[in-house]
Design a protein around this motif. Sequence first.
Motif, short mmCIF file in Angstrom:
data_model
loop_
_atom_site.label_atom_id
_atom_site.label_comp_id
_atom_site.label_asym_id
_atom_site.label_seq_id
_atom_site.Cartn_x
_atom_site.Cartn_y
_atom_site.Cartn_z
N GLN A 1 0.83 -1.21 0.00
CA GLN A 1 0.00 0.00 0.00
C GLN A 1 0.86 1.26 0.00
OE1 GLN A 1 -2.45 -0.41 3.48
NE2 GLN A 1 -3.77 -1.95 2.58
N LEU A 2 1.88 1.26 0.85
CA LEU A 2 2.77 2.41 0.94
C LEU A 2 3.59 2.57 -0.34
CD1 LEU A 2 3.93 1.75 4.59
CD2 LEU A 2 2.51 3.68 3.86
N SER A 3 4.03 1.45 -0.88
CA SER A 3 4.79 1.47 -2.12
C SER A 3 3.96 2.05 -3.26
CB SER A 3 5.25 0.05 -2.47
OG SER A 3 5.88 0.02 -3.73
N SER A 4 2.72 1.62 -3.37
CA SER A 4 1.84 2.12 -4.43
C SER A 4 1.58 3.62 -4.28
CB SER A 4 0.51 1.37 -4.41
OG SER A 4 0.68 0.02 -4.74
N TYR A 5 1.36 4.05 -3.03
CA TYR A 5 1.14 5.48 -2.80
C TYR A 5 2.35 6.29 -3.25
CZ TYR A 5 0.79 9.98 -0.52
OH TYR A 5 0.77 11.34 -0.28
N CYS A 6 3.53 5.85 -2.85
CA CYS A 6 4.75 6.60 -3.19
C CYS A 6 4.97 6.65 -4.70
CB CYS A 6 5.95 5.97 -2.50
SG CYS A 6 5.94 6.14 -0.70
N ARG A 7 4.78 5.53 -5.37
CA ARG A 7 4.98 5.49 -6.82
C ARG A 7 3.97 6.39 -7.53
NH1 ARG A 7 9.15 4.93 -8.63
NH2 ARG A 7 8.62 6.91 -9.54
N GLU A 8 2.70 6.26 -7.15
CA GLU A 8 1.64 7.02 -7.83
C GLU A 8 1.78 8.52 -7.55
OE1 GLU A 8 -1.95 5.27 -6.40
OE2 GLU A 8 -1.58 3.34 -7.41
N THR A 9 2.11 8.87 -6.32
CA THR A 9 2.24 10.29 -5.97
C THR A 9 3.43 10.91 -6.68
OG1 THR A 9 1.21 9.90 -3.81
CG2 THR A 9 2.47 11.94 -4.08
N TYR A 10 4.55 10.22 -6.68
CA TYR A 10 5.72 10.77 -7.36
C TYR A 10 5.45 10.95 -8.85
CZ TYR A 10 10.39 11.66 -9.01
OH TYR A 10 11.48 12.24 -9.62
N ASP A 11 4.86 9.94 -9.47
CA ASP A 11 4.58 10.03 -10.90
C ASP A 11 3.61 11.17 -11.21
OD1 ASP A 11 6.27 7.91 -11.33
OD2 ASP A 11 4.67 6.42 -11.59
N LYS A 12 2.62 11.35 -10.34
CA LYS A 12 1.65 12.44 -10.53
C LYS A 12 2.34 13.80 -10.45
CE LYS A 12 -1.28 13.12 -7.16
NZ LYS A 12 -2.46 12.91 -6.28
N MET A 13 3.22 13.96 -9.48
CA MET A 13 3.90 15.24 -9.32
C MET A 13 4.95 15.47 -10.40
SD MET A 13 2.04 16.13 -6.94
CE MET A 13 2.70 17.80 -6.92
N ALA A 14 5.58 14.41 -10.86
CA ALA A 14 6.54 14.54 -11.97
C ALA A 14 5.80 14.94 -13.24
CB ALA A 14 7.29 13.22 -12.18
N ALA A 15 4.61 14.40 -13.44
CA ALA A 15 3.82 14.78 -14.61
C ALA A 15 3.40 16.24 -14.53
CB ALA A 15 2.59 13.88 -14.72
N LEU A 16 3.05 16.72 -13.33
CA LEU A 16 2.73 18.14 -13.14
C LEU A 16 3.93 19.00 -13.50
CD1 LEU A 16 1.01 20.52 -12.08
CD2 LEU A 16 1.84 19.95 -9.78
N ALA A 17 5.10 18.60 -13.01
CA ALA A 17 6.32 19.37 -13.29
C ALA A 17 6.62 19.44 -14.78
CB ALA A 17 7.50 18.75 -12.54
N ASP A 18 6.28 18.39 -15.51
CA ASP A 18 6.55 18.35 -16.95
C ASP A 18 5.63 19.26 -17.76
OD1 ASP A 18 8.67 16.60 -16.71
OD2 ASP A 18 7.46 14.81 -17.09
N ARG A 19 4.43 19.52 -17.24
CA ARG A 19 3.47 20.27 -18.06
C ARG A 19 3.35 21.75 -17.70
NH1 ARG A 19 -0.18 16.95 -14.93
NH2 ARG A 19 -1.46 18.22 -13.51
N VAL A 20 4.13 22.21 -16.71
CA VAL A 20 4.05 23.61 -16.32
C VAL A 20 5.35 24.33 -16.67
CG1 VAL A 20 2.45 23.16 -14.42
CG2 VAL A 20 4.93 23.17 -13.98
N ASP A 21 5.26 25.65 -16.75
CA ASP A 21 6.48 26.46 -16.83
C ASP A 21 6.94 26.68 -15.39
OD1 ASP A 21 6.36 26.72 -19.61
OD2 ASP A 21 4.96 28.41 -19.46
N LYS A 22 8.04 26.09 -15.04
CA LYS A 22 8.48 26.12 -13.64
C LYS A 22 8.81 27.54 -13.19
CE LYS A 22 10.40 21.45 -13.30
NZ LYS A 22 11.61 20.65 -12.97
#
Length: 347
Positions: free
Chosen positions: A174-195
Amino acid sequence: MKRITALLMTALMVLSLCACGQAETKKEEDAGTVSFTDSLGRTVEVPAKLEKLAPSGSYAQLVLYALCPDLLAGITSDWDDNELPFIPDEMKSLPVLGQLYGGKKELNLETLMNSGAQVVVDVGQAKKDAAAELDALQEQTGVPFVHISADLSTMDETYDLLGKLTGRTEKAAQLSSYCRETYDKMAALADRVDKVSLLYITGDEGHNVIAKDSYHSEVIDLLGDNLAVVDEPSSKGSGNEVSMEQILLWDPEVLVFSPESIYDSVASDPLWSGMQAVQNGRVYRTPLGPYNWMGFPPSVQRYLGMVWLGSVLYPDECGYELKDEVGKYFELFYGVKDVPFDDLVKQ
């Protein structure tokens, strides 16, 4: 017919003996040890059934608390006022073991050996000569020491390995899935914005920064354009000390202050008030509770830091409600359902 009956009896006896042998083997395994290979490549004999373990420091403690709080044989330091509201009563009397690494670097070996800990777990970035140091401590105390590597992008693997060590595979998943999904979600956000450009400020005087490409800057570097480029990024949570002149020259779009720093006085300070971040109202204080959400220690609390920073930097693009994300984290990692969100996330 007699021959068939005899054969059946013989087969039953063989099956019975096999079953007894298997049961005896399983009993021996349960009572004995198994080989565990840690992230340093060290093969360590650990109890097949863990009942008590000790964290090597605050990083490890946070990671283990989410997975197996009932297995903790001790804590690294006394609980403080920020932690106590989230800690169950039965854990408030655990012995203080100290920590292997960090500023104080005082692991009390006598208390550790008397705590009943069957394994000491070190989590995080491997220190230089870590393998030799853990081997020496293991020989000195008779307690197995293991190191599990961890950083922001691979915390799912950390929990997978800890699940194997502790036998808590379901919770670890459960913890592993949360960490993977959250990191991927935030990495995707970082990719689509002008930082946006930013600085993360620490220290009583506000003259320390978390430098780009340091171990403590993973969240900042992921979601923003960290202007704090220095020749030798510090590995300490307090960051690198720089001059006020340098901070003014960097002049980022966003200023983020650590909980203990000078956030409250920035708006009225002539030195800071001319910066574009202050003039545009883009100055934030990192939430605290039960630990600094952005790190120090740079443990799993940084996942809260990621979703918080993503929401304050890119409120229109993040695609989630911060309150929902905070509630999800506290329930999964601390077992807390009624989160005082407004008290934690305040500016």
